[in-house]
Design an enzyme around this catalytic site. Structure first.
Site: not given
Length: 308
Positions: A281, A186
């Site tokens: 990521r 987030v």
């Protein structure tokens, strides 16, 4: 307790559903109330969500328009500082993509802008229930003869040149993972998120199996002393949580729940942002549990969108 593996689902099929169905399907993840979905429930659910100001749900669907207009109108539109929109100039005007929330809020602040008025006139004509209390045809500006707008279908968006496709094609992904991963996820600001709420979900209910679900940690092998220690910790945590629920609310009892708790989250953003997410990521420096889900997700999404 229940132990599950992390997983993901790319919401390609949901993109082909009516917009109310898309919004309801995403919105109910917060309360895990998918069991209440019926053939008639989508529009009432969305209207209720909008009326209560739960705007994050309205970020889970976008509309793309090709706007043909005078350059002055382009400048006037951008002078409104259109938040949460993606815009690209064309020879005859511009292409704009925004969420339902973005269009609603833009009209609320700039109803006197000719381009904004034309865009919302069309959207409200298609989806009146999404603009109740925000847009009234009688209050809108009269049609502007120098502005022509065309709503692009999903197929037309996917036929855009590669650079525009990356910016205007939004993709949602539902992930089942642990809360350590979602805490990091987030942080990607341009995305929209909806997540299973520990504040409202009571895991002592039948629909949750009267148990807390945890994500199996990739760090420890089954049967190892470390895995057994982790499992004992989760079992004890579950006992404490269920005891607290006897005399307190879910939002109070959740204070003992750890990062290993299973959660469901929907991430919705354009391909340009997905590319950025994957670059961070999936790298060797990324958190291992994040890489565990992001590497196969990137591989799967690239099959459809080589631009990634």
């Amino acid at each position: 307790m229940i132990i599950v593996e992390p997983s993901f689902e790319i919401q390609y099929d949901l993109d082909r559903q009516p917009i109310a169905v898309r919004l309801e399907t995403c919105g109910r993840i917060c309360y895990k109330s998918e069991d209440k979905i019926t053939e008639e429930s989508a529009v009432p659910f969305v209207k209720k969500i909008a009326a209560h100001g739960h705007n994050s749900v309205l970020e889970m669907a976008v509309a793309t328009y090709n706007v043909v207009c005078h350059p002055d109108h382009v400048l006037e539109f951008h002078a409104c500082q259109p938040k949460f929109f993606v815009t690209d100039r064309t020879d005859s005007g511009f292409i704009v993509t925004g969420s339902i929330r973005a269009f609603r809020e833009m009209y609320g602040n700039y109803a006197d802008n000719s381009v904004v008025s034309e865009l919302v006139r069309d959207l409200a004509g298609r989806y009146q229930y999404l603009f109740e209390g925000v847009y009234l045809p009688a209050e809108s500006l009269p049609p502007h003869e120098e502005i022509s707008i065309t709503k692009l279908s999903l197929d037309e968006v996917e036929d855009l040149p590669v650079n525009l496709l990356a910016r205007h094609r939004f993709v949602g992904v539902k992930m089942i993972t642990n809360r350590a991963v979602t805490h990091e996820l987030v942080r990607h600001r341009p995305c929209s998120y909806l997540q299973e709420s520990q504040r409202y979900c009571r895991y002592n209910q039948d629909k949750f199996g009267n148990q807390v679900t945890f994500i199996k940690p990739m760090f420890y092998e089954d049967g190892s002393p470390e895995y057994q220690l982790w499992k004992e910790a989760m079992e004890e945590t579950e006992k404490l949580y269920l005891r607290l629920l006897e005399n307190s609310t879910p939002q109070a009892a959740r204070t003992v729940l750890p990062n290993s708790c299973k959660t469901e989250i929907i991430t919705y953003c354009n391909l340009e942002e997905w590319k950025h997410i994957f670059s961070l990521r999936t790298s060797p420096a990324a958190e291992p549990s994040m890489r565990e889900i992001m590497i196969p997700l990137e591989e799967e999404m690239r099959k459809r969108f080589p631009v990634l």
